[in-house]
Scaffold this active site. Structure first.
Site, PDB file in Angstrom:
ATOM      1  N   ARG A  75       0.854  -1.196   0.000  1.00 57.39           N
ATOM      2  CA  ARG A  75       0.000   0.000   0.000  1.00 57.39           C
ATOM      3  C   ARG A  75       0.892   1.250   0.000  1.00 57.39           C
ATOM      4  NH1 ARG A  75      -1.594   1.611   4.705  1.00 57.39           N
ATOM      5  NH2 ARG A  75      -2.371  -0.407   5.396  1.00 57.39           N
ATOM      6  N   ASP A  79      -6.978  20.264 -13.164  1.00 56.63           N
ATOM      7  CA  ASP A  79      -7.307  18.945 -13.703  1.00 56.63           C
ATOM      8  C   ASP A  79      -6.926  18.980 -15.186  1.00 56.63           C
ATOM      9  OD1 ASP A  79      -8.519  16.725 -14.858  1.00 56.63           O
ATOM     10  OD2 ASP A  79     -10.213  16.742 -13.470  1.00 56.63           O
ATOM     11  N   TYR A 123     -15.957  18.336 -14.398  1.00 56.56           N
ATOM     12  CA  TYR A 123     -16.535  17.004 -14.540  1.00 56.56           C
ATOM     13  C   TYR A 123     -17.591  16.822 -13.432  1.00 56.56           C
ATOM     14  CZ  TYR A 123     -16.744  11.961 -13.818  1.00 56.56           C
ATOM     15  OH  TYR A 123     -17.181  10.686 -13.619  1.00 56.56           O
ATOM     16  N   LYS A 141      -8.159   8.181 -18.890  1.00 58.21           N
ATOM     17  CA  LYS A 141      -8.419   8.787 -20.197  1.00 58.21           C
ATOM     18  C   LYS A 141      -7.184   8.694 -21.100  1.00 58.21           C
ATOM     19  CE  LYS A 141     -12.051   9.920 -17.806  1.00 58.21           C
ATOM     20  NZ  LYS A 141     -13.104   8.973 -17.605  1.00 58.21           N
TER      21      LYS A 141
END
Ligand code: PLP
Length: 383
Positions: free
Chosen positions: A46, A170, A98, A195
């Site tokens: 992790r 972003d 978004y 994306k």
């Protein structure tokens, strides 16, 4: 080194144990130390994993940043970034982000004492006017999803910094190939790697990249503490994706321009939203700030019925949410990506029922245009 070289090599030395040229997928949850307190830089997966680390170094290099962190999704990356803001502090946000970003800020984080104001950041005066004594972050998306509003990164960075706030961008729609926000003064870049960075529509992921060491340490702490990490396999997929980012973005950009020009002249299409189009109100700013215009194009066909007729008639283009893959994806923001935004807000932003968004892929451009043409011609004048 030039971008295409960095994309292929940054973070990716041949594997020290075997010489493997492609970074291996390290499927392990834990690492055996050589002795007590003597590990080889990895303890528990992790906290850190060699495949993820290679990707994190690669993404940082592509944005021209010192530090990078990979998360389980773009939203997890944005959520971790917002952990830099505390209860009682204020964030100014682009009003046309978004829909998932809007939902996270408005429906979840505002329950924890963080205040948000959503403004049209394409006018720097709106940002200036929204700044308050407790503003600690300005969060922009440029171009915005789906109506392609462009924010002047340098101007907004100056306003944020004058107020003692960080600015976050972003950069999902552009990718670092077409836009490098840190060069304009932005402090932190976030991505949905789902994306263009991954580019093949086969994995969900996110990233945060930045230069400020103290903030980077906090992001790493959040990544390890909250645990929304990117898996080794997904990290490997994004690493493979970034190797061809330069080539793909060149073609996405070329195809985006061709499709936008086709749509602009089509009798069934009303308004089109594409920063590459000379009719876009911020075309000049986009030219200055971006290396290209990308392949996200939105356009209005006038009504829900017309949008439905068109979207149900496409054959090559795939009706689906998401963007940035090699295949052309087409969607209806009002009922898909932006369904979580209140109807009156959608209306104000121009996300009408007739709005269609296309992520132009890298298939043969003439094939894409023929498909759009036949689908638009399926819209009858009554619709
Ligand atoms: N930012 C932008 C601009 C997006 O378009 C998306 C998703 O569509 C996200 C963030 C969220 O990313 P993810 O779906 O990987 O969580």
């Amino acid at each position: 080194m030039a971008f295409a070289t960095t994309a292929i090599h940054a973070g990716q030395e041949p594997d020290s144990a075997t010489g493997a040229v492609a970074v291996p997928i390290y499927l392990t949850s834990t690492y055996a130390p050589e002795g007590l307190g003597r590990n080889k830089g990895f303890e528990y997966a992790r906290t850190s994993n060699p495949t993820r680390l290679a990707l994190e170094r690669n993404l940082a290099a592509l944005e021209g940043a010192k530090f990078g962190y990979a998360f389980a999704s773009g939203m997890a990356a944005i959520d971790a970034t917002l952990r830099l803001v505390k209860s009682g502090e204020h964030v100014v946000v682009s009003d046309n982000t978004y829909g998932g970003t809007f939902r996270l800020f408005k429906r979840i984080l505002s329950n924890y004492g963080v205040e948000f104001d959503f403004v049209d950041t394409s006018d720097v005066h709106n940002v200036e006017a929204a700044i308050k004594r407790n503003t600690r972050m300005v969060f922009v998306e440029t171009p915005t999803n789906p109506v392609m509003i462009v924010t002047d990164l340098k101007a907004v960075s100056d306003v944020a910094h004058a107020a003692g706030a960080r600015i976050v961008c972003d950069n999902t729609f552009m990718s670092p190939y077409l836009q490098r926000p840190l060069e304009f003064g932005v402090d932190i870049v976030v991505h949905s790697t789902t994306k263009f960075l991954n580019g093949h529509s086969d994995g969900v992921g996110g990233a945060v990249v930045l230069n400020h060491e103290e903030d980077a340490n906090w992001i790493a702490f959040v990544q390890n503490s909250a645990g929304a990490i990117l898996s080794p396999f997904d990290s490997w997929l994004v690493l493979r994706g970034t190797k061809t980012l330069a080539l793909r973005m060149e073609q996405h950009d070329k195809a985006g321009r061709a499709v936008a020009a086709f749509l602009e002249d089509h009798p069934k299409v009303g308004k089109i939203y594409y920063p590459g189009s000379p009719s876009h109100p911020q075309h000049e700013l986009a030219r200055r700030q971006q290396k290209g215009f990308g392949s996200m194009v939105s356009f209005d066909v006038g009504s829900l019925a017309a949008a439905r007729a068109m979207l149900e008639a496409v054959k090559l283009c795939t009706l689906a949410e998401s963007l940035g893959g090699v295949e052309t994806l087409i969607c209806h923001p009002a009922t898909m990506t932006h369904a979580s935004v209140a109807p009156e807000v959608r209306e104000r932003l121009g996300i009408t029922e007739g709005l269609v968004r296309i992520s132009v892929g890298i298939e043969d451009t003439d094939d894409i245009i023929s498909d759009l043409d036949q689908a638009l011609n399926a819209v009858t004048s009554g619709e």
